[in-house]
Design an enzyme around this catalytic site. Structure first.
Site, PDB file in Angstrom:
ATOM      1  N   THR A  61       4.980  -1.637   5.823  1.00 28.86           N
ATOM      2  CA  THR A  61       5.925  -0.970   6.741  1.00 28.86           C
ATOM      3  C   THR A  61       7.121  -1.840   7.134  1.00 28.86           C
ATOM      4  OG1 THR A  61       4.215   0.520   7.525  1.00 28.86           O
ATOM      5  CG2 THR A  61       6.118   0.205   8.984  1.00 28.86           C
ATOM      6  N   ASP A  65      -8.784  -3.446  -0.233  1.00 23.94           N
ATOM      7  CA  ASP A  65     -10.183  -3.778   0.076  1.00 23.94           C
ATOM      8  C   ASP A  65     -10.848  -2.720   0.949  1.00 23.94           C
ATOM      9  OD1 ASP A  65      -8.434  -4.604   2.054  1.00 23.94           O
ATOM     10  OD2 ASP A  65      -9.622  -6.328   2.660  1.00 23.94           O
ATOM     11  N   LYS A 121      -5.780  -6.508   9.631  1.00 21.16           N
ATOM     12  CA  LYS A 121      -5.962  -7.742   8.866  1.00 21.16           C
ATOM     13  C   LYS A 121      -4.876  -8.762   9.191  1.00 21.16           C
ATOM     14  CE  LYS A 121      -6.980  -7.277   4.255  1.00 21.16           C
ATOM     15  NZ  LYS A 121      -6.498  -7.085   2.867  1.00 21.16           N
ATOM     16  N   GLU A 159      -0.442   5.289   3.105  1.00 22.25           N
ATOM     17  CA  GLU A 159      -0.510   4.986   1.668  1.00 22.25           C
ATOM     18  C   GLU A 159      -1.940   4.867   1.146  1.00 22.25           C
ATOM     19  OE1 GLU A 159       2.252   1.938   0.439  1.00 22.25           O
ATOM     20  OE2 GLU A 159       1.326   1.818  -1.543  1.00 22.25           O
ATOM     21  N   ARG A 207      12.426   7.602  -9.714  1.00 21.67           N
ATOM     22  CA  ARG A 207      12.205   6.206 -10.097  1.00 21.67           C
ATOM     23  C   ARG A 207      11.246   5.991 -11.261  1.00 21.67           C
ATOM     24  NH1 ARG A 207       9.794   4.308  -4.421  1.00 21.67           N
ATOM     25  NH2 ARG A 207      11.957   4.525  -3.878  1.00 21.67           N
TER      26      ARG A 207
HETATM   27  P1  FAD Z   1       1.006  -0.490   5.576  1.00 22.85           P
HETATM   28  O1  FAD Z   1       2.298  -0.497   6.282  1.00 22.85           O
HETATM   29  O2  FAD Z   1       0.930  -1.160   4.263  1.00 22.85           O
HETATM   30  O3  FAD Z   1      -0.040  -1.133   6.574  1.00 22.85           O
HETATM   31  C1  FAD Z   1      -1.363  -1.392   6.189  1.00 22.85           C
HETATM   32  C2  FAD Z   1      -2.075  -2.058   7.355  1.00 22.85           C
HETATM   33  O4  FAD Z   1      -3.459  -2.170   7.052  1.00 22.85           O
HETATM   34  C3  FAD Z   1      -1.594  -3.465   7.651  1.00 22.85           C
HETATM   35  O5  FAD Z   1      -1.532  -3.614   9.058  1.00 22.85           O
HETATM   36  C4  FAD Z   1      -2.697  -4.350   7.082  1.00 22.85           C
HETATM   37  O6  FAD Z   1      -2.787  -5.581   7.771  1.00 22.85           O
HETATM   38  C5  FAD Z   1      -3.909  -3.472   7.341  1.00 22.85           C
HETATM   39  N1  FAD Z   1      -5.103  -3.695   6.500  1.00 22.85           N
HETATM   40  C6  FAD Z   1      -5.198  -3.662   5.148  1.00 22.85           C
HETATM   41  N2  FAD Z   1      -6.479  -3.863   4.761  1.00 22.85           N
HETATM   42  C7  FAD Z   1      -7.199  -4.010   5.907  1.00 22.85           C
HETATM   43  C8  FAD Z   1      -8.565  -4.255   6.191  1.00 22.85           C
HETATM   44  N3  FAD Z   1      -9.473  -4.376   5.231  1.00 22.85           N
HETATM   45  N4  FAD Z   1      -8.942  -4.381   7.484  1.00 22.85           N
HETATM   46  C9  FAD Z   1      -8.041  -4.275   8.490  1.00 22.85           C
HETATM   47  N5  FAD Z   1      -6.738  -4.043   8.275  1.00 22.85           N
HETATM   48  C10 FAD Z   1      -6.324  -3.909   7.009  1.00 22.85           C
HETATM   49  N6  FAD Z   1       8.723   3.841   1.831  1.00 22.85           N
HETATM   50  C11 FAD Z   1       9.669   4.666   2.334  1.00 22.85           C
HETATM   51  O7  FAD Z   1       9.384   5.819   2.647  1.00 22.85           O
HETATM   52  N7  FAD Z   1      10.939   4.198   2.505  1.00 22.85           N
HETATM   53  C12 FAD Z   1      11.311   2.927   2.201  1.00 22.85           C
HETATM   54  O8  FAD Z   1      12.454   2.560   2.382  1.00 22.85           O
HETATM   55  C13 FAD Z   1      10.341   2.070   1.636  1.00 22.85           C
HETATM   56  N8  FAD Z   1      10.663   0.806   1.262  1.00 22.85           N
HETATM   57  C14 FAD Z   1       9.683  -0.033   0.823  1.00 22.85           C
HETATM   58  C15 FAD Z   1       9.991  -1.359   0.545  1.00 22.85           C
HETATM   59  C16 FAD Z   1       8.991  -2.247   0.169  1.00 22.85           C
HETATM   60  C17 FAD Z   1       9.349  -3.668  -0.145  1.00 22.85           C
HETATM   61  C18 FAD Z   1       7.655  -1.780   0.051  1.00 22.85           C
HETATM   62  C19 FAD Z   1       6.564  -2.712  -0.376  1.00 22.85           C
HETATM   63  C20 FAD Z   1       7.344  -0.459   0.309  1.00 22.85           C
HETATM   64  C21 FAD Z   1       8.344   0.423   0.710  1.00 22.85           C
HETATM   65  N9  FAD Z   1       8.052   1.751   1.008  1.00 22.85           N
HETATM   66  C22 FAD Z   1       9.027   2.568   1.498  1.00 22.85           C
HETATM   67  C23 FAD Z   1       6.670   2.216   1.030  1.00 22.85           C
HETATM   68  C24 FAD Z   1       6.200   2.209   2.496  1.00 22.85           C
HETATM   69  O9  FAD Z   1       6.716   1.073   3.149  1.00 22.85           O
HETATM   70  C25 FAD Z   1       4.698   2.173   2.592  1.00 22.85           C
HETATM   71  O10 FAD Z   1       4.121   3.127   1.746  1.00 22.85           O
HETATM   72  C26 FAD Z   1       4.271   2.474   4.043  1.00 22.85           C
HETATM   73  O11 FAD Z   1       4.886   1.566   4.925  1.00 22.85           O
HETATM   74  C27 FAD Z   1       2.777   2.406   4.158  1.00 22.85           C
HETATM   75  O12 FAD Z   1       2.441   2.490   5.507  1.00 22.85           O
HETATM   76  P2  FAD Z   1       0.913   2.400   5.916  1.00 22.85           P
HETATM   77  O13 FAD Z   1       0.877   2.457   7.398  1.00 22.85           O
HETATM   78  O14 FAD Z   1       0.148   3.408   5.162  1.00 22.85           O
HETATM   79  O15 FAD Z   1       0.428   0.976   5.366  1.00 22.85           O
HETATM   80  C1  SIN Z   2      13.705   1.579  -1.586  1.00 22.85           C
HETATM   81  O1  SIN Z   2      14.350   1.318  -0.576  1.00 22.85           O
HETATM   82  O2  SIN Z   2      14.133   1.609  -2.736  1.00 22.85           O
HETATM   83  C2  SIN Z   2      12.275   1.904  -1.408  1.00 22.85           C
HETATM   84  C3  SIN Z   2      12.217   3.267  -0.954  1.00 22.85           C
HETATM   85  C4  SIN Z   2      10.846   3.798  -1.121  1.00 22.85           C
HETATM   86  O3  SIN Z   2       9.923   3.104  -1.554  1.00 22.85           O
HETATM   87  O4  SIN Z   2      10.709   4.980  -0.833  1.00 22.85           O
END
Ligand code: FAD
Ligand code: SIN
Length: 463
Positions: free
Chosen positions: A43, A201, A35, A344, A262
């Site tokens: 991430t 979505d 997206k 996630e 947390r």
């Molecule tokens: P995401 O990285 O969220 O990627 C989702 C992807 O799906 C994106 O590319 C998006 O564009 C795409 N997408 C979504 N819907 C659609 C669609 N309908 N069609 C096509 N593409 C779509 N976790 C830790 O373990 N350590 C940390 O330090 C940490 N810090 C965090 C800090 C913040 C501010 C946040 C918000 C989260 C943090 N988390 C942390 C949680 C962690 O970052 C996420 O859970 C993790 O990065 C999720 O990875 P993912 O690849 O599953 O999804």
């Molecule tokens: C944070 O750095 O507090 C986020 C870590 C996480 O979501 O695991």
């Protein structure tokens, strides 16, 4: 129509690492539909780091497993927790091979009994995302469709439909194997740490196609989120508390042990706010804060004129992470043959009631590997494993229309309703109130329809 062996939706840590692993095995063409741009989702925003037991002399898998189970209130899927933790060392080595650069010293974070958080200071996710993306763009077997949102899935014909926003066109792809890696849905809340695109979505799309989801109401609220209007809200990493930060009232009374998991810390912040108190993060005792947390220092100073070395920082809690998602097993398989979910957007059961800090980046990487290993071993042999779920049948007809100017108002209504009525403590009356509001909303685009579908599914799962 174009055919691909493997289609991956989403380019966060889960989607990108799965694509790389498939491409490294030279098993056919991989298409990533995303997206956002290639680097998108939660991430690149990840701060604290990635948990992994690598010092087997002083730390142990048992200890990380126990910390994970304790945070999850022992409701976690123990078998999958074991896979998660025991893969950690290999995962860090893979990340280093792909070019991630980590600080020499690992952090301590809430709920962990050992400093096992691999980090690039407060920009860990950004560092990893760039390393993965640098490899992706070099692989000629990986095609990336950016600015493209998947919105409809036909599981009988193995076709995924997506809308490319740049071209304003809709496309259909035929796949042999589909991996859903679309992140969470905490941006359906008004106070959220997640990027605006994380509205779930694609989970709504999967549910409408008959894919089973689990525990959608399990949303984790992070306790240290900057209390300033901004979307997404600025996260103040858990690692600040690991380094000695405290959570205090305006008259400098500590309200909770800052190193507890947390959910407990968030509940304390919520409760004090309900009692009319303003709550602050006090990091003034941390020496060289700006060197340890350069990204956060920069934003606090430049955007909010807050100096974390001399000022206390106003905080609140914010929707941060979704434990709920598409139900998966140890190989990241969904109930539908050849459709996997990782990261996630999936519910593999590793987090139970409450995710332990820094276990999410690890989960994305570990279950991407589990999925790819399973795909390569079993291509074409998988069978549907779960019974069809009546609850997940289509609720709204799917239709396509371009973004409407009123869409922002529509989304804000969902966000404010969830934040007000489906927050840390949930009463029957509040849930009914949320349902009443949602039942009056009329979606006019697929985006709105999917967001409303998810919002209702969260409320229904609370009941
Ligand atoms: P995401 O990285 O969220 O990627 C989702 C992807 O799906 C994106 O590319 C998006 O564009 C795409 N997408 C979504 N819907 C659609 C669609 N309908 N069609 C096509 N593409 C779509 N976790 C830790 O373990 N350590 C940390 O330090 C940490 N810090 C965090 C800090 C913040 C501010 C946040 C918000 C989260 C943090 N988390 C942390 C949680 C962690 O970052 C996420 O859970 C993790 O990065 C999720 O990875 P993912 O690849 O599953 O999804
Ligand atoms: C944070 O750095 O507090 C986020 C870590 C996480 O979501 O695991």
């Amino acid at each position: 129509m174009t055919n691909f062996s493997y289609v991956i939706i989403g380019s966060g840590i889960a989607g990108m690492s799965a694509a790389l692993r498939l491409a490294e095995k030279k098993m056919g063409k991989v298409c990533i539909i995303t997206k956002g741009p290639l680097i998108s989702g939660s991430t690149p925003l990840a701060q604290g780091g990635i948990s992994a037991v690598t010092n087997l002399k002083k730390d142990s898998y048992e200890s990380h497993i126990l910390d994970t189970m304790k945070a999850g209130q022992y409701t976690n899927n123990e078998k999958n927790v074991k896979i998660l933790v025991e893969s950690g060392k290999q995962i860090i080595e893979d990340l280093q091979r792909w070019g991630s650069i980590f600080a020499k010293k690992q952090h301590l974070e809430g709920g962990h009994s050992f400093p096992r958080i691999w980090n690039a200071k407060d920009r860990t996710g950004n560092n990893i995302a760039h390393a993965l993306a640098n490899n992706i763009v070099k692989h000629k077997n990986i095609i990336v469709q950016e600015h493209s949102a998947a919105f409809h899935l036909d599981i009988k014909k193995n076709i995924i439909f997506y809308r490319n926003f740049s071209l304003q066109q809709t496309f259909a792809l035929h796949f042999n194997c589909l991996i859903i890696a679309t992140g969470g849905y905490s941006s359906l809340y008004a106070a959220s740490t997640s990027p605006p695109g994380n509205t779930g979505d694609a989970i709504a799309m999967a549910m409408q196609a008959g894919i089973i989801t689990k525990e959608l109401s399990k949303i984790q609220f992070h306790p240290t989120v900057l209390k300033k209007e901004r979307f997404p809200r600025l996260l103040l990493t858990e690692a600040i508390r690991g380094a000695g930060g405290k959570i205090i009232t305006a008259d400098e009374k500590e309200i909770v042990n800052p190193l507890l998991p947390r959910d407990i810390v968030s509940h304390a912040v919520w409760k004090n706010e309900m009692n009319g108190k303003n709550i602050f993060l006090d990091a003034r005792n941390i020496t060289n804060f700006h060197e340890k947390f350069p990204f956060i220092t920069n934003i606090l100073l430049s955007e909010f004129q807050i100096n974390p070395e001399t000022d206390i920082i106003p905080i609140t809690f914010g929707a941060h992470y979704c434990m709920g998602g598409i139900a998966t097993n140890e190989n990241a398989q969904t109930n539908i043959e050849n459709i996997y979910a990782i990261g996630e957007c999936a519910n593999s059961g590793v987090h139970g009631e409450n995710r332990l800090a820094s276990n999410s980046l690890l989960e994305g990487l570990v279950f991407a590997k589990q999925a790819v290993d399973h795909i390569l071993k079993n291509m074409g042999k998988n069978k549907t494993r779960f019974p069809a779920d009546e609850k997940n049948k289509i609720l709204y007809p799917l239709f396509i229309s371009s973004d409407k100017p009123k869409e922002k108002i529509f989304f804000e209504c969902i966000q404010n309703t969830l934040s007000q009525y489906v927050s840390i403590e949930r009463t029957k009356e509040n849930l009914q109130q949320a349902k009443n509001i949602f039942s009056k909303m009329k979606p006019v685009s697929t985006r709105e329809e999917n967001a409303l579908f998810m919002a209702l599914a969260i409320v229904e799962d609370c009941e």
